[in-house]
Design an enzyme around this catalytic site. Structure first.
Site, PDB file in Angstrom:
ATOM      1  N   LYS A  79      89.040  94.859  54.496  1.00 50.39           N
ATOM      2  CA  LYS A  79      87.422  94.825  54.407  1.00 50.39           C
ATOM      3  C   LYS A  79      87.152  94.074  53.045  1.00 50.39           C
ATOM      4  CE  LYS A  79      84.567  96.987  52.477  1.00 50.39           C
ATOM      5  NZ  LYS A  79      83.713  97.932  51.875  1.00 50.39           N
ATOM      6  N   ASP A  91      64.243  83.569  81.839  1.00 51.14           N
ATOM      7  CA  ASP A  91      65.199  84.352  82.677  1.00 51.14           C
ATOM      8  C   ASP A  91      65.997  83.693  83.748  1.00 51.14           C
ATOM      9  OD1 ASP A  91      63.184  84.231  84.362  1.00 51.14           O
ATOM     10  OD2 ASP A  91      63.158  86.315  85.224  1.00 51.14           O
ATOM     11  N   TYR A 150      95.706 100.080  53.548  1.00 56.60           N
ATOM     12  CA  TYR A 150      94.182  99.842  53.727  1.00 56.60           C
ATOM     13  C   TYR A 150      93.743  98.985  52.374  1.00 56.60           C
ATOM     14  CZ  TYR A 150      89.140 100.155  53.099  1.00 56.60           C
ATOM     15  OH  TYR A 150      87.961  99.683  52.945  1.00 56.60           O
ATOM     16  N   GLU A 179      54.454  84.729  97.462  1.00 57.61           N
ATOM     17  CA  GLU A 179      55.491  85.703  96.586  1.00 57.61           C
ATOM     18  C   GLU A 179      56.176  86.587  98.114  1.00 57.61           C
ATOM     19  OE1 GLU A 179      56.233  86.047  93.351  1.00 57.61           O
ATOM     20  OE2 GLU A 179      55.732  83.955  93.839  1.00 57.61           O
ATOM     21  N   GLY A 238      57.598  88.739  79.577  1.00 57.47           N
ATOM     22  CA  GLY A 238      57.655  89.661  80.428  1.00 57.47           C
ATOM     23  C   GLY A 238      58.789  90.899  79.924  1.00 57.47           C
ATOM     24  N   ASN A 294     103.418  91.144  47.466  1.00 58.14           N
ATOM     25  CA  ASN A 294     103.800  91.852  48.549  1.00 58.14           C
ATOM     26  C   ASN A 294     103.254  93.421  48.362  1.00 58.14           C
ATOM     27  OD1 ASN A 294     105.610  92.106  51.036  1.00 58.14           O
ATOM     28  ND2 ASN A 294     106.238  93.899  49.979  1.00 58.14           N
ATOM     29  N   ARG A 339      62.723  95.560  86.198  1.00 57.13           N
ATOM     30  CA  ARG A 339      63.917  96.050  86.659  1.00 57.13           C
ATOM     31  C   ARG A 339      65.069  96.180  86.046  1.00 57.13           C
ATOM     32  NH1 ARG A 339      62.030  91.217  90.747  1.00 57.13           N
ATOM     33  NH2 ARG A 339      60.995  90.691  88.664  1.00 57.13           N
TER      34      ARG A 339
HETATM   35  C1  UD1 Z   1      58.826  84.327  89.672  1.00 52.17           C
HETATM   36  C2  UD1 Z   1      57.945  83.521  90.533  1.00 52.17           C
HETATM   37  C3  UD1 Z   1      58.450  83.334  91.880  1.00 52.17           C
HETATM   38  C4  UD1 Z   1      59.982  82.743  91.847  1.00 52.17           C
HETATM   39  C5  UD1 Z   1      60.597  83.178  90.557  1.00 52.17           C
HETATM   40  C6  UD1 Z   1      61.864  82.346  90.279  1.00 52.17           C
HETATM   41  C7  UD1 Z   1      55.657  84.167  89.885  1.00 52.17           C
HETATM   42  C8  UD1 Z   1      54.460  85.174  90.309  1.00 52.17           C
HETATM   43  N1  UD1 Z   1      56.736  84.387  90.756  1.00 52.17           N
HETATM   44  O1  UD1 Z   1      59.100  85.537  90.069  1.00 52.17           O
HETATM   45  O2  UD1 Z   1      57.952  82.504  93.029  1.00 52.17           O
HETATM   46  O3  UD1 Z   1      60.534  82.546  92.926  1.00 52.17           O
HETATM   47  O4  UD1 Z   1      59.897  83.406  89.299  1.00 52.17           O
HETATM   48  O5  UD1 Z   1      62.865  82.974  89.421  1.00 52.17           O
HETATM   49  O6  UD1 Z   1      55.461  83.455  89.130  1.00 52.17           O
HETATM   50  N2  UD1 Z   1      56.350  86.317  82.165  1.00 52.17           N
HETATM   51  C9  UD1 Z   1      55.581  86.154  81.126  1.00 52.17           C
HETATM   52  N3  UD1 Z   1      54.220  86.889  81.182  1.00 52.17           N
HETATM   53  C10 UD1 Z   1      54.001  87.540  82.398  1.00 52.17           C
HETATM   54  C11 UD1 Z   1      54.865  87.713  83.433  1.00 52.17           C
HETATM   55  C12 UD1 Z   1      56.041  86.875  83.443  1.00 52.17           C
HETATM   56  O7  UD1 Z   1      55.752  85.547  80.171  1.00 52.17           O
HETATM   57  O8  UD1 Z   1      52.741  88.093  82.335  1.00 52.17           O
HETATM   58  C13 UD1 Z   1      57.578  85.682  82.201  1.00 52.17           C
HETATM   59  C14 UD1 Z   1      59.036  86.732  82.250  1.00 52.17           C
HETATM   60  O9  UD1 Z   1      59.196  87.218  81.013  1.00 52.17           O
HETATM   61  C15 UD1 Z   1      59.879  85.716  83.039  1.00 52.17           C
HETATM   62  C16 UD1 Z   1      59.116  84.590  83.642  1.00 52.17           C
HETATM   63  O10 UD1 Z   1      57.813  84.710  83.408  1.00 52.17           O
HETATM   64  O11 UD1 Z   1      60.686  85.066  81.974  1.00 52.17           O
HETATM   65  C17 UD1 Z   1      59.107  84.995  85.211  1.00 52.17           C
HETATM   66  O12 UD1 Z   1      58.536  86.211  85.422  1.00 52.17           O
HETATM   67  P1  UD1 Z   1      59.172  87.275  86.523  1.00 52.17           P
HETATM   68  O13 UD1 Z   1      58.461  88.641  86.495  1.00 52.17           O
HETATM   69  O14 UD1 Z   1      60.873  87.358  86.308  1.00 52.17           O
HETATM   70  O15 UD1 Z   1      58.908  86.774  87.796  1.00 52.17           O
HETATM   71  P2  UD1 Z   1      59.622  86.763  89.338  1.00 52.17           P
HETATM   72  O16 UD1 Z   1      59.365  87.959  89.846  1.00 52.17           O
HETATM   73  O17 UD1 Z   1      60.964  86.540  89.230  1.00 52.17           O
HETATM   74 CA    CA Z   2      62.319  86.399  87.312  1.00 49.61          CA
END
Ligand code: UD1
Ligand code: CA
Length: 464
Positions: free
Chosen positions: A353, A104, A368, A156, A12, A379, A16
């Site tokens: 350095k 994350d 330096y 969600e 992702g 020294n 945000r």
């Molecule tokens: C997600 C969950 C939510 C949960 C929360 C917990 C979903 C739809 N929602 O929400 O229920 O409470 O985590 O932390 O799963 N990512 C991808 N590919 C994508 C989308 C996301 O690899 O297409 C990865 C992101 O990089 C991230 C993780 O999945 O590491 C979670 O995605 P994020 O968008 O942060 O989900 P949340 O809105 O936090």
């Molecule tokens: Ca998340």
């Protein structure tokens, strides 16, 4: 025993965060978010780890080059369900359980992951997920239960009704499921929701519909399941983890004068009975020996320090090495490639350095030392400059053992001073000096008695 495979979601963008950097690359106590998760994942000794990358894929891949993980590229980030499904081919023959982690959610503990796998197996579940209690939580999916406590679904936050949003139990985003069920369920997930994404949590509804066994584990300490979605959450987590790291080092015999202003990265190592003053930053792969003293306001990155070193107030060191007993600062700057021998003294306003200084050598004031190797027991006088750069190239120089460089001298590189050389004060040297020699510049010293008074008389008239 059934094998475990791990999928880490890291594709992702992290909208945000409002950042050019992929979210999982944002550092937390010196280490990208997803590397915290990967470190914990590896401790479980899984059969396989697949990391789903997409946004900024190359940068993420390059942040981890020393291990066998499978990189899966999710070209378009169509949701967490779609992300897991893109790893399907990497688990072709795999029939064990898959643990899904989020790149994350960096503080998730190894004990919790072992517990969720154990529970999943004990309950012979088809899907097990982690939950937590969060008051007034925002952003997390909610867990829906029947009156008897059985799982009724997950929703969600964006898709939830007001009543559902008041539910305190949230979905932590960590799941265990046998590979065959997981991938077949994901094939059935659609994107009919507020975000138009394929949601991984929708597998809960599919499991329910198929009458499969679902289990949940609730974490005791909700801080470990917190996800990073915003800069504010990142800052809060930095604080949580920093407190944890600082507590660990205090438990291991390190004194922190003011833990609230001591910033120690996750991979730093510190020896027993070392005392660390306020506003100290120990970054990257820094290693500090035993019984060292760091007075305060120090900023050390990727630096190795031996035992009983005294780092006085306000010192910056980067990619440097310091041997036992050295004294550095106050106000010194060790730039990359500095290597100080045993008992070396570096004083105020000294910059080094790519400089190697032998045992007992001292440069105590205003110097330096760039691209130079200095022997032992030498020294370097106040104001000495090694002129290593002519505007085109940098050159290395060499200064021998037991050399005395007088104050305010300039040594024009490349130059070599043999052992036991004496350089007179205020000398500019452009040529090598053989061992045992005195080097000085011919310069006449003149004195004009009474000059000051004459000058002042003369200037009086011109003053308005
Ligand atoms: C997600 C969950 C939510 C949960 C929360 C917990 C979903 C739809 N929602 O929400 O229920 O409470 O985590 O932390 O799963 N990512 C991808 N590919 C994508 C989308 C996301 O690899 O297409 C990865 C992101 O990089 C991230 C993780 O999945 O590491 C979670 O995605 P994020 O968008 O942060 O989900 P949340 O809105 O936090
Ligand atoms: Ca998340």
């Amino acid at each position: 025993m059934n094998e475990v495979g791990i999928i880490i979601l890291a594709a992702g963008q992290g909208k945000r965060m409002k950042s050019g950097l992929p979210k999982v690359m944002h550092p937390l106590c010196g280490k990208p978010l997803f590397l915290h998760v990967l470190t914990t994942a590896k401790r479980l000794n899984p059969a396989k780890i697949a990391i789903v990358i997409g946004h900024g894929a190359e940068a993420v891949r390059q942040a981890y080059t020393n291990g066998n993980v499978t990189w899966v590229v999710q070209e378009q980030q169509l949701g967490t369900g779609h992300a897991v499904l893109s790893a399907k081919n990497s688990f072709k023959e795999f029939v064990g359980d898959i643990l899904i982690l989020s790149g994350d959610v960096p503080l998730i503990a190894e004990t919790t992951l072992n517990a969720i796998i154990d529970l999943h197996r004990k309950q012979k579940a088809s899907l097990t997920f982690l939950t937590a209690s969060l008051e007034g939580s925002s952003g997390y999916g909610r867990v829906l239960r029947h009156a008897d406590g059985a799982i009724a679904g997950v929703v969600e936050e964006r898709d939830a009704t007001d009543t559902q949003r008041r539910i305190e139990e949230v979905n932590a985003g960590i799941y265990v499921a046998p590979a065959p069920f997981l991938f077949s369920a994901l094939e059935k997930v659609d994107n009919h929701n507020e975000q138009g994404e394929y949601y991984l949590p929708d597998t809960v509804a599919i499991a329910l519909k198929q009458g499969k066994q679902i289990a949940t584990l609730k974490v005791d300490d909700s801080r470990e399941m917190m996800g990073i979605n915003t800069r504010e959450e990142l800052a809060q987590m930095e604080k949580t983890l920093q407190e944890r790291i600082n507590r660990k080092w205090m438990d291991n015999g390190v004194t922190l004068k003011d833990p609230s202003t001591t910033y120690i990265d996750d991979d730093v190592v510190i020896g027993e009975d070392t005392v660390i003053g306020p506003n100290t930053h120990l970054r990257g792969n820094t290693v500090i020996g035993k019984r060292c003293q760091i007075d305060g306001s120090a900023y050390l990155t990727d630096t190795q320090i031996g035992d009983e070193v005294h780092v006085k107030f306000s010192v910056v060191m980067t990619s440097s090495r310091v041997a036992v007993g050295a004294i550095i600062g106050p106000f010194a700057h060790l730039r990359p490639g500095s290597s100080l021998g045993t008992n070396v003294h570096i004083g105020n306003f000294v910059e080094t350095k790519e400089a190697t200084l032998g045992e007992n050598t001292k440069a105590n004031h205003l110097a330096y030392l760039g691209d130079v190797t200095v022997g032992r027991d030498s020294n370097i006088g106040a104001g000495t400059i090694v002129c290593n750069y002519d505007g085109f190239h940098k050159y290395r120089s060499k200064i021998g053992d037991r050399v005395q460089v007088g104050s305010d001298s300039t040594l024009v590189a490349p130059i070599s001073l043999g052992d036991d050389v004496y350089v007179a004060t205020a000398t500019t040297l452009r040529h090598d000096v053989p061992a045992g020699s005195l080097a000085f510049n011919e310069r006449q010293e003149r004195v004009r008695p009474g000059w000051t008074e004459q000058k002042r008389e003369k200037m009086k008239g011109s003053k308005k």
